[in-house]
Enzyme design. Structure first.
Site, PDB file in Angstrom:
ATOM      1  N   GLU A 123       0.851  -1.190   0.000  1.00  0.00           N
ATOM      2  CA  GLU A 123       0.000   0.000   0.000  1.00  0.00           C
ATOM      3  C   GLU A 123       0.888   1.242   0.000  1.00  0.00           C
ATOM      4  OE1 GLU A 123      -3.661   2.080   2.566  1.00  0.00           O
ATOM      5  OE2 GLU A 123      -2.850   0.132   3.180  1.00  0.00           O
ATOM      6  N   ASN A 152      -6.716   1.642   2.794  1.00  0.00           N
ATOM      7  CA  ASN A 152      -7.406   2.920   2.933  1.00  0.00           C
ATOM      8  C   ASN A 152      -6.964   3.931   1.880  1.00  0.00           C
ATOM      9  OD1 ASN A 152      -8.603   1.773   5.152  1.00  0.00           O
ATOM     10  ND2 ASN A 152      -7.540   3.022   6.659  1.00  0.00           N
ATOM     11  N   ASN A 200     -12.257  -0.917  -0.793  1.00  0.00           N
ATOM     12  CA  ASN A 200     -11.596  -1.383   0.421  1.00  0.00           C
ATOM     13  C   ASN A 200     -12.373  -0.925   1.652  1.00  0.00           C
ATOM     14  OD1 ASN A 200      -9.044  -2.275   2.025  1.00  0.00           O
ATOM     15  ND2 ASN A 200      -9.414  -0.180   2.725  1.00  0.00           N
ATOM     16  N   GLU A 201     -12.734  -1.854   2.523  1.00  0.00           N
ATOM     17  CA  GLU A 201     -13.330  -1.569   3.836  1.00  0.00           C
ATOM     18  C   GLU A 201     -14.400  -0.480   3.762  1.00  0.00           C
ATOM     19  OE1 GLU A 201     -10.259  -0.882   6.744  1.00  0.00           O
ATOM     20  OE2 GLU A 201      -9.558  -2.957   6.640  1.00  0.00           O
ATOM     21  N   TYR A 253      -6.938  -8.370  12.324  1.00  0.00           N
ATOM     22  CA  TYR A 253      -5.639  -8.112  12.945  1.00  0.00           C
ATOM     23  C   TYR A 253      -5.726  -8.497  14.420  1.00  0.00           C
ATOM     24  CZ  TYR A 253      -4.587  -5.354   8.770  1.00  0.00           C
ATOM     25  OH  TYR A 253      -4.374  -4.948   7.479  1.00  0.00           O
ATOM     26  N   GLU A 312      -6.598  -9.025   4.091  1.00  0.00           N
ATOM     27  CA  GLU A 312      -5.752  -8.335   5.080  1.00  0.00           C
ATOM     28  C   GLU A 312      -5.757  -9.156   6.364  1.00  0.00           C
ATOM     29  OE1 GLU A 312      -6.064  -4.148   5.939  1.00  0.00           O
ATOM     30  OE2 GLU A 312      -6.726  -3.670   3.887  1.00  0.00           O
ATOM     31  N   GLN A 370       1.524  -5.795   5.925  1.00  0.00           N
ATOM     32  CA  GLN A 370       1.927  -5.531   4.560  1.00  0.00           C
ATOM     33  C   GLN A 370       3.284  -6.188   4.313  1.00  0.00           C
ATOM     34  OE1 GLN A 370       1.574  -1.352   3.522  1.00  0.00           O
ATOM     35  NE2 GLN A 370      -0.359  -1.165   4.608  1.00  0.00           N
TER      36      GLN A 370
END
Length: 510
Positions: A27, A72, A172-173, A244, A292, A355
């Site tokens: 990213e 993001n 994304n999200e 996460y 992710e 990442q």
């Protein structure tokens, strides 16, 4: 002494190991791109400005697919800013991470890097501030051979042949209020449906991922997936998951059992997708993209590189952002998360550890300086290298221990694969216990174990503790040989406390 008995049978499998399960993520955030994979002027930089020391570590780690450019970041990103002559590209404010994006690195540079790294590209599109037309144009630019405005512009910019990107994320999200262009499930579902249709009118062979919940703790979890898939079920191939984990308040036992949560998360999303498919009377199956996942210390830290402090800083180019330093405990957790993904490989067809470099990453680098392996590098690298062929369904009888968050959990965690072409069973084991070694016995059914089994283990180095980390020139946490025996057709080994191990067992059918 902890004890565990494991049974695997050649005839009981969960399908082929999906090679896309071993993906990573780049990213435009912090130093992942700039001074991570790309640093013209670095002593190791090649003619394109790519750090070859980092490329060497990426090759060793073995990711198969890389998600790009966010995250993001993508929800405010104009992909056209990153094409054409570098000197003509605009500098933009990136609101997602409160930084200045120079756009010196864009789509062409990433595709060149991906070719050198030998990885497939998973391209994410902006469905925050952009929409159908921008996505349609990007597919034409990337994948159409020529003779149209966007494809000829790609050729003018130096790429005669199409990039042929097959795998795409539809935003994304988008369920997250923090996201630029945040939408309700209905708003996003309709936009994703129409965007998918437009993209496939340009290139029918695309594989598309719809945004699922940002995590299983979101208040809309479950309802979000149902609504989004009700709109997009026939237009997409995957629904995404993000998760996460970190240790809270010294509760190592619960942290080490994080994969229990991952197992439940996967099962619930798969069940929701199947329920929508049944309601729609569809003949297709939606698979999962866990695009992710990692250990990320989001709470308890108050340094300026943390997300809640970034907006306090002046606008800067590629500042340090969430450069977590990983310890032995984190590495064992990452090993168990990989086990969970493998166990669910029948439905989880794509996964991306977030990442790749510097930003909550297995690889770290310093500007003008060295690159090195963090502790979490090793379970990923060995699992990616050894998990081939069929995923074996494992039956585990393990001593258990109590955790505050998950109740009683197995102390020994395991996943296994069988590669018939090479005559090898691979076992991936973790001892979640902090104090006792674990004696493990593995019974193979339908297979005969031959002599020559080998094992490697990652555990606390002698004279150190579970919080030991790696640093530049100091990689004390890594893999070492572990004794393993084969007797009466059974594989036996002892796992040290707090350890992750991989075992290669030569086998023949019988």
């Amino acid at each position: 002494m902890t004890r565990a008995r494991i049974v695997v049978d050649r005839d009981f499998t969960a399908g082929e190991v999906p090679r896309r399960l071993f993906g990573s993520f780049v990213e435009h955030m912090g130093r992942c791109v700039y001074t991570g994979i790309y640093e013209p002027g670095h002593p190791s930089a090649d003619e394109d400005g790519f750090r070859t020391d980092v490329l060497d570590l990426v090759s060793e780690m073995g990711p198969t697919v890389i998600r790009y450019p966010g995250g993001n970041f993508v929800s405010g990103y104009r992909w056209t800013d990153g094409i054409g002559p570098v000197e003509d590209r605009p500098r933009r404010l990136d609101g997602a991470w409160h930084t200045v994006e120079s756009n010196r690195f864009g789509l062409h540079e990433f595709m060149a890097w991906a070719r050198k790294a030998g990885v497939e590209v998973m391209e994410a599109i902006n469905l925050g501030t952009a929409g159908v037309e921008e996505a349609r144009a990007l597919v034409e630019y990337a994948n159409h051979p020529g003779g149209t405005y966007w494809s000829d512009l790609r050729r003018k910019n130096g790429a005669e042949e199409p990039f042929d990107i097959r795998l795409w994320c539809l935003g994304n999200e988008m369920d997250g209020p923090w996201q630029i262009g945040h939408k309700t499930a209905t708003e996003y579902g309709r936009l994703a449906q129409e965007t998918a249709k437009a993209m496939r009118l340009v290139d029918p062979g695309l594989e598309l991922v719809a945004c699922g919940s940002s995590n299983s703790g979101m208040p809309t979890f479950g309802a979000w997936e149902e609504t989004v898939l009700t709109h997009t079920y026939e237009e997409v191939d995957f629904i995404s998951l993000h998760a996460y984990y970190q240790e809270h308040d010294g509760d190592a036992a619960s942290f080490l059992a994080s994969s229990v949560d991952t197992d439940h998360f996967i099962s619930r999303v798969a069940a929701t997708a199947d329920a929508v498919g049944a309601k729609l009377k569809s003949k297709k199956q939606i698979n999962l993209s866990f695009d992710e996942w990692n250990v990320w210390y989001q709470r308890g830290l108050d340094t300026e590189d943390q997300p809640h402090r970034i907006a306090e800083q002046p606008w800067r180019e590629h500042p340090r952002v969430i450069e977590d330093t990983y310890n032995v405990t984190d590495a064992v957790v990452v090993g168990t998360l990989l086990n969970s993904l493998l166990r669910h490989g029948d439905r989880v067809q794509i996964a991306n550890q977030a990442q790749l470099v510097n930003v909550i990453a297995p690889i770290r680098s310093e500007e003008g300086g060295p690159a090195w392996r963090q502790t979490i590098f090793h379970p990923f690298a060995r699992t990616a290298a050894l998990a081939k062929g069929q995923i074996l369904q494992t039956v585990v009888s393990s001593d258990q221990h109590e955790t505050a968050r998950f109740g009683d959990v197995d102390t020994v965690d395991v996943a296994s694969t069988y590669d018939a072409a090479n005559g090898q069973v691979a076992l991936f084991l973790a001892n979640r216990g902090l104090d006792e070694a674990a004696d493990v016995e593995v019974e193979l059914r339908g297979l005969v174990a031959d002599e020559g089994a080998v094992a490697e283990v990652l555990t606390v180095p002698e004279g150190a503790d579970r919080l030991t980390t790696n640093g530049p020139g100091q990689e004390g946490v890594g893999l070492r040989d572990l004794e393993v025996g084969v007797q009466d057709g059974r594989v036996r080994l002892s796992l040290p406390p707090l350890s992750w191990a991989c075992v290669q067992v030569p086998v023949r059918e019988g």
